[in-house]
Design a protein around this motif. Structure first.
Motif, PDB file in Angstrom:
ATOM      1  N   ASP A   9       0.824  -1.212   0.000  1.00 59.55           N
ATOM      2  CA  ASP A   9       0.000   0.000   0.000  1.00 59.55           C
ATOM      3  C   ASP A   9       0.857   1.260   0.000  1.00 59.55           C
ATOM      4  O   ASP A   9       0.582   2.211  -0.734  1.00 59.55           O
ATOM      5  N   ALA A  10       1.903   1.296   0.833  1.00 63.61           N
ATOM      6  CA  ALA A  10       2.739   2.488   0.909  1.00 63.61           C
ATOM      7  C   ALA A  10       3.471   2.746  -0.409  1.00 63.61           C
ATOM      8  O   ALA A  10       3.520   3.882  -0.900  1.00 63.61           O
ATOM      9  N   LEU A  11       4.028   1.681  -0.999  1.00 60.33           N
ATOM     10  CA  LEU A  11       4.738   1.858  -2.263  1.00 60.33           C
ATOM     11  C   LEU A  11       3.775   2.169  -3.405  1.00 60.33           C
ATOM     12  O   LEU A  11       4.099   2.938  -4.314  1.00 60.33           O
ATOM     13  N   GLY A  12       2.562   1.604  -3.346  1.00 62.37           N
ATOM     14  CA  GLY A  12       1.552   1.920  -4.355  1.00 62.37           C
ATOM     15  C   GLY A  12       1.119   3.374  -4.285  1.00 62.37           C
ATOM     16  O   GLY A  12       0.972   4.047  -5.321  1.00 62.37           O
ATOM     17  N   LEU A  13       0.913   3.883  -3.070  1.00 65.54           N
ATOM     18  CA  LEU A  13       0.574   5.301  -2.911  1.00 65.54           C
ATOM     19  C   LEU A  13       1.706   6.189  -3.404  1.00 65.54           C
ATOM     20  O   LEU A  13       1.465   7.240  -4.013  1.00 65.54           O
ATOM     21  N   ALA A  14       2.937   5.774  -3.133  1.00 66.39           N
ATOM     22  CA  ALA A  14       4.083   6.563  -3.589  1.00 66.39           C
ATOM     23  C   ALA A  14       4.074   6.687  -5.110  1.00 66.39           C
ATOM     24  O   ALA A  14       4.316   7.773  -5.661  1.00 66.39           O
ATOM     25  N   ASN A  15       3.781   5.600  -5.802  1.00 66.67           N
ATOM     26  CA  ASN A  15       3.701   5.654  -7.265  1.00 66.67           C
ATOM     27  C   ASN A  15       2.587   6.601  -7.713  1.00 66.67           C
ATOM     28  O   ASN A  15       2.748   7.372  -8.667  1.00 66.67           O
ATOM     29  N   LYS A  16       1.456   6.542  -7.042  1.00 66.84           N
ATOM     30  CA  LYS A  16       0.316   7.389  -7.401  1.00 66.84           C
ATOM     31  C   LYS A  16       0.659   8.868  -7.263  1.00 66.84           C
ATOM     32  O   LYS A  16       0.430   9.667  -8.176  1.00 66.84           O
ATOM     33  N   PHE A  17       1.235   9.241  -6.126  1.00 68.78           N
ATOM     34  CA  PHE A  17       1.534  10.657  -5.895  1.00 68.78           C
ATOM     35  C   PHE A  17       2.726  11.126  -6.727  1.00 68.78           C
ATOM     36  O   PHE A  17       2.791  12.285  -7.129  1.00 68.78           O
ATOM     37  N   ALA A  18       3.671  10.219  -6.985  1.00 63.95           N
ATOM     38  CA  ALA A  18       4.799  10.582  -7.841  1.00 63.95           C
ATOM     39  C   ALA A  18       4.314  10.881  -9.255  1.00 63.95           C
ATOM     40  O   ALA A  18       4.805  11.812  -9.915  1.00 63.95           O
TER      41      ALA A  18
END
Length: 321
Positions: free
Chosen positions: A21-30
């Motif tokens: 979840d954390a890495l997925g959110l990072a991709n989304k916001f990046a």
């Protein structure tokens, strides 16, 4: 950045999903903030074709290709919370295969990371020898005795050491994921942490329960009981050793081997724990609490609380509001 999450049978569900979840959110916001300039290519891999989580859910793992070249490999915890279940798990065939694969990736230049009980796999594989590490705090005595070549500090939440990074217990998986994102982009990491209501934590010390650590050794258990009965008194190593029918040197050695600290330091841990309990559960002022745990004034105790817990009395009382 190519990241492999190495999932073994019985993987800790929360640890695995928090990483994803954390890495997925990072991709989304990046993608939104940086136009996709930052990207975490995350794959769940396994040494077996079929892997189930600790809660019995099927994990869709990919086979490990012989020529795979990850930048990072993350080992989530196994769902084994006690020495009685962890030690046999470390001898499993798939765990041995995973350790062999970790050594191979590390030799080829990959960075390796683990959190909570996953750190035991790194230590068992020899990847932490002669380096610094942290681990899940309640299994620190087992870790310290099993891996004497590792410089363990279980009070720290996250410890980078060369190309290996270890993180603390349970939700330390989130701290590890945020650390990885922050290395790539502090701005994206800040947004992810706010969405997940997760602060960047540097210490596990406020979460450690001293008597849980004492249960790892009968001498330390007896010392803990004696210490709790003598918190109001000044500490005396000789008096403690005499009460336990042992020598001061033996007590020193046992505390260092099991807890990684001196008897006096552990005695102070118990004072801090008792003081924290009184701050939370009584209306006593700091001077009165200081007397209850063996200090002459509240200022000295206040300094100790802030040093050990990172918070003063006001902050500790505010936790309950």
């Amino acid at each position: 950045m190519r990241i492999f999450i190495l999932a073994l049978d019985g993987v800790f569900d929360t640890g695995l999903t928090v990483l994803l979840d954390a890495l997925g959110l990072a991709n989304k916001f990046a993608a939104a903030q940086m136009g996709g300039a930052l990207s975490f290519e995350v794959s769940i891999v396994g040494v077996r074709k079929k892997v189930k989580s600790g809660q019995g859910f099927a994990i869709p793992v990919q086979a490990i290709a012989p020529d795979s070249k990850p930048d990072w490999v993350i080992v989530p915890a196994l769902n084994t919370g006690s020495p009685e279940t962890l030690v046999p798990a470390l001898g499993r065939r798939d765990v041995s295969q995973a350790m062999e694969q970790l050594r191979k990736w590390h030799a080829e230049g990959a960075h390796i990371a683990a959190s909570c009980i996953g750190t035991f796999l790194l230590a068992e594989a020899g990847l932490l020898d002669h380096g610094e590490a942290t681990t899940t705090w309640w299994l620190a005595p087992l870790f310290r005795q099993r891996y004497p070549n590792v410089r363990l500090d279980e009070t720290r939440m996250l410890v980078p050491s060369g190309r290996v990074v270890t993180a603390g217990a349970a939700m330390g998986h989130l701290d590890l994921a945020l650390w990885l994102v922050r290395k790539a982009s502090p701005e994206v990491a800040a947004v992810v942490s706010r969405y997940l209501l997760a602060d960047f934590r540097s210490s596990q010390a406020p979460y450690i329960i001293p008597n849980h650590l004492a249960q790892a050794d009968p001498v330390i258990q007896r010392f803990e009981r004696w210490a709790r009965d003598h918190l109001k008194e000044g500490f005396s190593l000789e008096a403690a050793a005499d009460a336990l029918a042992t020598s001061p040197r033996t007590l020193q050695r046992r505390c260092q081997a099991v807890l990684g600290k001196s008897p006096l330091s552990y005695f102070q841990d118990l004072r801090v724990e008792r003081a924290r309990s009184l701050v939370h559960g009584s209306d006593l002022d700091l001077d009165a609490i200081a007397v209850e745990v063996g200090y002459v004034d509240g200022a000295t105790l206040g300094t100790l609380l802030r040093d050990r817990l990172g918070r003063g009395v006001r902050e500790l009382r505010a936790e309950l509001r």
